[in-house]
Scaffold this active site. Structure first.
Site, PDB file in Angstrom:
ATOM      1  N   CYS A   1       0.836  -1.193   0.000  1.00 10.46           N
ATOM      2  CA  CYS A   1       0.000   0.000   0.000  1.00 10.46           C
ATOM      3  C   CYS A   1       0.879   1.254   0.000  1.00 10.46           C
ATOM      4  CB  CYS A   1      -0.930   0.069   1.188  1.00 10.46           C
ATOM      5  SG  CYS A   1      -2.003  -1.342   1.357  1.00 10.46           S
TER       6      CYS A   1
ATOM      7  N   ARG B   1       3.961  -0.127  -4.870  1.00 12.09           N
ATOM      8  CA  ARG B   1       3.686  -0.612  -3.520  1.00 12.09           C
ATOM      9  C   ARG B   1       2.379  -1.402  -3.434  1.00 12.09           C
ATOM     10  NH1 ARG B   1       7.258   1.699   0.498  1.00 12.09           N
ATOM     11  NH2 ARG B   1       5.973   0.425   1.837  1.00 12.09           N
TER      12      ARG B   1
ATOM     13  N   TRP C   1      -2.931  -2.619  -1.517  1.00  7.53           N
ATOM     14  CA  TRP C   1      -2.635  -4.050  -1.711  1.00  7.53           C
ATOM     15  C   TRP C   1      -3.457  -4.747  -0.658  1.00  7.53           C
ATOM     16  CZ3 TRP C   1      -0.858  -8.322   0.872  1.00  7.53           C
ATOM     17  CH2 TRP C   1      -0.374  -9.370   0.093  1.00  7.53           C
TER      18      TRP C   1
ATOM     19  N   ASN D   1      -1.898   2.350   6.043  1.00 12.88           N
ATOM     20  CA  ASN D   1      -1.061   1.201   5.675  1.00 12.88           C
ATOM     21  C   ASN D   1      -0.852   0.378   6.928  1.00 12.88           C
ATOM     22  OD1 ASN D   1      -0.718   2.229   3.152  1.00 12.88           O
ATOM     23  ND2 ASN D   1       1.463   2.681   3.363  1.00 12.88           N
ATOM     24  N   GLY D   2      -0.816  -0.941   6.780  1.00 15.39           N
ATOM     25  CA  GLY D   2      -0.538  -1.808   7.929  1.00 15.39           C
ATOM     26  C   GLY D   2      -1.742  -2.657   8.267  1.00 15.39           C
TER      27      GLY D   2
ATOM     28  N   GLU E   1      17.098 -18.073  -7.354  1.00  9.94           N
ATOM     29  CA  GLU E   1      16.740 -16.696  -7.696  1.00  9.94           C
ATOM     30  C   GLU E   1      16.168 -16.627  -9.121  1.00  9.94           C
ATOM     31  OE1 GLU E   1      16.153 -14.074  -6.274  1.00  9.94           O
ATOM     32  OE2 GLU E   1      16.327 -12.524  -7.792  1.00  9.94           O
TER      33      GLU E   1
ATOM     34  N   LYS F   1      12.433 -15.412 -10.156  1.00 10.87           N
ATOM     35  CA  LYS F   1      12.157 -14.334 -11.126  1.00 10.87           C
ATOM     36  C   LYS F   1      11.131 -14.808 -12.137  1.00 10.87           C
ATOM     37  CE  LYS F   1      13.309 -11.622  -9.499  1.00 10.87           C
ATOM     38  NZ  LYS F   1      14.080 -11.389  -8.324  1.00 10.87           N
TER      39      LYS F   1
ATOM     40  N   GLU G   1       7.576 -15.179 -10.494  1.00 11.16           N
ATOM     41  CA  GLU G   1       6.835 -14.002 -10.044  1.00 11.16           C
ATOM     42  C   GLU G   1       6.371 -13.098 -11.173  1.00 11.16           C
ATOM     43  OE1 GLU G   1       8.808 -11.366  -7.265  1.00 11.16           O
ATOM     44  OE2 GLU G   1      10.724 -11.638  -8.238  1.00 11.16           O
TER      45      GLU G   1
ATOM     46  N   HIS H   1      16.390 -37.891  -6.349  1.00  9.08           N
ATOM     47  CA  HIS H   1      15.726 -38.267  -5.091  1.00  9.08           C
ATOM     48  C   HIS H   1      14.241 -37.916  -5.119  1.00  9.08           C
ATOM     49  CE1 HIS H   1      19.494 -39.406  -3.265  1.00  9.08           C
ATOM     50  NE2 HIS H   1      20.020 -38.298  -3.757  1.00  9.08           N
TER      51      HIS H   1
ATOM     52  N   LYS I   1       5.825  -4.507  -3.698  1.00  6.99           N
ATOM     53  CA  LYS I   1       7.265  -4.320  -3.597  1.00  6.99           C
ATOM     54  C   LYS I   1       7.774  -4.534  -2.180  1.00  6.99           C
ATOM     55  CE  LYS I   1      11.285  -3.238  -5.250  1.00  6.99           C
ATOM     56  NZ  LYS I   1      11.949  -4.370  -5.934  1.00  6.99           N
TER      57      LYS I   1
HETATM   58  C1  AGP Z   1      11.889 -10.326  -5.297  1.00  2.00           C
HETATM   59  O1  AGP Z   1      11.820 -10.254  -6.671  1.00  2.00           O
HETATM   60  C2  AGP Z   1      10.653 -10.248  -4.582  1.00  2.00           C
HETATM   61  N1  AGP Z   1       9.683  -9.417  -5.097  1.00  2.00           N
HETATM   62  C3  AGP Z   1      10.666 -10.511  -3.092  1.00  2.00           C
HETATM   63  O2  AGP Z   1      10.994 -11.857  -2.956  1.00  2.00           O
HETATM   64  C4  AGP Z   1      11.600  -9.677  -2.182  1.00  2.00           C
HETATM   65  O3  AGP Z   1      12.925  -9.983  -2.451  1.00  2.00           O
HETATM   66  C5  AGP Z   1      11.258  -9.984  -0.725  1.00  2.00           C
HETATM   67  O4  AGP Z   1       9.933  -9.611  -0.481  1.00  2.00           O
HETATM   68  C6  AGP Z   1      12.185  -9.325   0.245  1.00  2.00           C
HETATM   69  O5  AGP Z   1      12.121  -7.943   0.166  1.00  2.00           O
HETATM   70  P1  AGP Z   1      13.188  -7.015   0.884  1.00  2.00           P
HETATM   71  O6  AGP Z   1      14.507  -7.339   0.278  1.00  2.00           O
HETATM   72  O7  AGP Z   1      12.721  -5.644   0.590  1.00  2.00           O
HETATM   73  O8  AGP Z   1      13.169  -7.361   2.332  1.00  2.00           O
END
Ligand code: AGP
Length: 613
Positions: free
Chosen positions: A2, A27, A77, A103-104, A485, A489, A492, A508, A608
């Site tokens: 948010c 956000r 969000w 927010n929160g 990683e 990517k 997501e 396994h 984000k």
């Molecule tokens: C990464 O592409 C993500 N969107 C997500 O996994 C992110 O890395 C994670 O939420 C951690 O965020 P931060 O590094 O701001 O703590």
């Protein structure tokens, strides 16, 4: 998650609020809304979906908007309640004279809602936020003073919040307050703003007051008065930021993600410039020097989430390899809900791009309570997590707008490599090897540039791979986290399932899934003890008809025959290879998602900064 914006000044504020929300779009983007005080009335405009819908709504209703100079806005969000018009912020009370954005998460909202309903509050949404609107309105009825009403109401809230409140009776002010969620004030000339993050206000001012938990600020056009929990006025520092507008601009690229991928070589160059004078000098790390104390550190833990966690896993491999020091790495959300072994001899390293990730913040708070030393590695040294830190290492990637982290990962990795070398230098170990590593580090930016210059090969490959529904990524050693990683990517931003395994684990269990519909992407590092084992694992996959993709710098003649696709990267030692192998995986994910027409910068369901646990 948010985003909040608020404006008090002399300008017509609808455009300012909308553009503030636009820059916070990363956000959250389920719904958005603004409230303005105009012609002695609180007017609210909301829409579901992307911010553009709100722009359209405000445009369509512009004949109803005269000259508002005070307003608040929110981009959502969803946590409590679906992304509907009713649940979108701003929320209001029965009479509609008060508007708030939040927010929160208010943890005790159910009890409060029941109490307030009994007192006559009529709820229109399913949100926790609306409870706060009614609560403040109820307090206002008796005090007839908005500040006192907010003070009384916030004393009854449990949970995390940043709030912006305005009332028709106080048409020249906004009240802003926070607890465990970020909120700042932008100080301008005859105008002031409130924002949950810097981009919200940077179009108007770069002078910032960061609010602390339980601060309550009364923001008017010609002044800001901040009070603490006891109601005493506190003097806040005004910080001048040097945010480059470029960070918030796509600069001709189609998406922020691809722009940010292309920024990576320079990010590494800058990090090296500051800390690696020449290969014969020791790494400069004043932030760690300042951590030294009489207290003995005998265990190191790295705690993080998502991409930052992957950077932490790579750090474990390289630090253990170079220094022999044991490093534990754990996801923040696991670390906080078990009896972990952190104690007053621990160094706990929190890695977070945003510095606002709730799980990692809680982890740092718990570690601090146990007496551990806290080192924070973050792209936002102005963020909430830093208040738990004994020392902060900024990674200096610049604001990252795309939800998928790319350049911040690079920036974290390079800092962690330098940290590993630094630890080794403190131990006075491997001097000659370290010199070679430092020498090679200097070549990494141009190697990444080489990969970026050949992006069209990966783009072509992405097209022909984009119809698959599942991928397996495999690697061994330092690149296991690179595979994780890369898979993250792809998942997501394209919503294609991708899972990373240590290559040795395939047989396994996961091998049962292999057939012609399951491509296997393997990271193979030549001249490394695992290379032949990786080849065998790939042969096993080939025997099950899996399409094979190699990511390698090897010219081994077996590769052409075995693999359907080969992504070549410049030669690099195993220990430094994670600094370049992730780049083709970022590009592959990007081009697949782009080819499929996905919303690359704002993937569905994601935000984000994950500011809720
Ligand atoms: C990464 O592409 C993500 N969107 C997500 O996994 C992110 O890395 C994670 O939420 C951690 O965020 P931060 O590094 O701001 O703590």
């Amino acid at each position: 998650m948010c985003g909040i914006v608020g404006y008090v000044g002399e300008k017509k504020c609808t455009d300012i609020l909308l553009s503030g929300l636009k820059s916070l779009e990363y956000r959250g983007y389920d719904s958005a809304g603004i409230a303005i005080i105009d012609e002695d009335t609180v007017k609210i405009f909301k829409s579901v979906g992307k911010i553009q819908n709100l722009f359209d709504k405000v445009e369509n209703e512009k004949s109803n908007i005269k000259n508002p100079v005070v307003g608040i806005g929110h981009i959502r969000w969803a946590t409590h309640g679906k992304p509907t018009l009713f649940n979108a912020h701003p929320h209001t009370c029965n009479c509609g004279n008060l508007a708030i954005v939040h927010n929160g998460i208010i943890e005790n909202y159910k009890e409060l809602r029941e109490e307030l309903t009994l007192k006559g509050a009529i709820f229109k949404s399913e949100t926790d936020t609306e409870t706060v609107a009614h609560l403040i309105a109820y307090e206002y009825e008796s005090s007839k003073d908005l500040l006192i009403a907010v003070q009384n109401a916030t004393k009854k809230l449990k949970g995390a919040y940043s709030l912006c409140i305005m009332h028709r009776d106080n048409p020249d002010e906004i009240i802003a307050t926070k607890c465990f969620a970020p909120l700042l004030i932008g100080v301008g000339e005859n105008e002031n703003m409130v924002g949950s993050d810097v981009p919200a206000i940077i179009g108007i001012t770069n002078k910032i007051i960061y609010l602390d938990d339980m601060d309550i600020a009364v923001v008017k056009k010609d002044g800001v008065v901040v009070r603490n929990y006891n109601g005493d006025v506190v003097n806040k520092k005004v910080v001048e930021l040097s945010i480059k507008e470029d960070s918030l601009n796509k600069m001709g690229y189609k998406h922020f993600m691809i722009k940010e991928i292309f920024e990576q070589p320079d990010i590494i160059r800058n990090a090296l410039n500051g800390r690696l004078k020449d290969v014969h000098s020791n790494i400069v790390f004043p932030e760690i020097d300042s951590l030294q104390s009489d207290k003995k550190i005998d265990n190191i833990k790295i705690v993080a989430c998502g991409t930052s966690l992957h950077a932490g896993i790579i750090a474990k491999y390289i630090i253990e390899d170079l220094t022999g020091v044991t490093i534990e790495v754990e996801s923040s959300s696991e670390y906080i809900y078990r009896n972990n072994t952190t104690n007053s001899s621990s160094l706990v390293i929190g890695i977070s791009q945003s510095g606002e990730t709730a799980d990692t913040i809680t982890a740092m708070r718990l570690a601090k309570d146990k007496g551990a030393k806290i080192l924070i590695i973050t792209n936002r040294p102005d963020s909430s997590i830093c208040k738990f830190a004994d020392s902060v290492i900024p990674v200096n990637a610049g604001i990252e707008v795309s939800v998928a982290a790319t350049k911040s990962y690079t920036a974290q990795l390079i800092v962690l490599y330098l940290f590993a070398i630094y630890l080794c230098e403190v131990q006075k170990k491997h001097t000659a090897v370290l010199r070679e590593i430092k020498q090679e580090l200097l070549t990494i930016p141009s190697k990444i540039e080489h990969i970026l210059n050949n992006k069209s090969e990966i783009e072509g490959m992405a097209k022909s791979l984009s119809h698959y529904k599942d991928f397996i990524y495999i690697a061994r050693g330092t690149n296991l986290a690179t595979a994780q990683e890369g898979a993250l990517k792809l998942k997501e931003i394209s919503y294609i399932n991708a899972t990373a395994y240590p290559a040795g684990e395939l047989k396994h269990g996961p091998i049962a899934m292999l057939d012609e519909n399951m491509p296997v992407l393997a990271i193979l590092i030549p001249n490394h003890i695992t290379f032949d084992k990786m080849i065998s694992n790939c042969e096993e996959a080939k025997a099950r008809n899996a399409k094979l993709i190699a990511l390698t710098s090897s010219n081994d003649e077996r590769l052409e025959k075995l693999f359907d696709y080969i992504i070549r990267v410049p030669e690099v030692s195993e220990i430094l290879s994670p600094l370049i192998t992730y780049v083709p995986l970022q590009l592959l994910a990007y081009y697949i998602a782009n080819y499929l027409g996905k919303d690359v910068d704002q993937p569905r369901n994601l935000a984000k900064s994950v500011t809720v646990e």
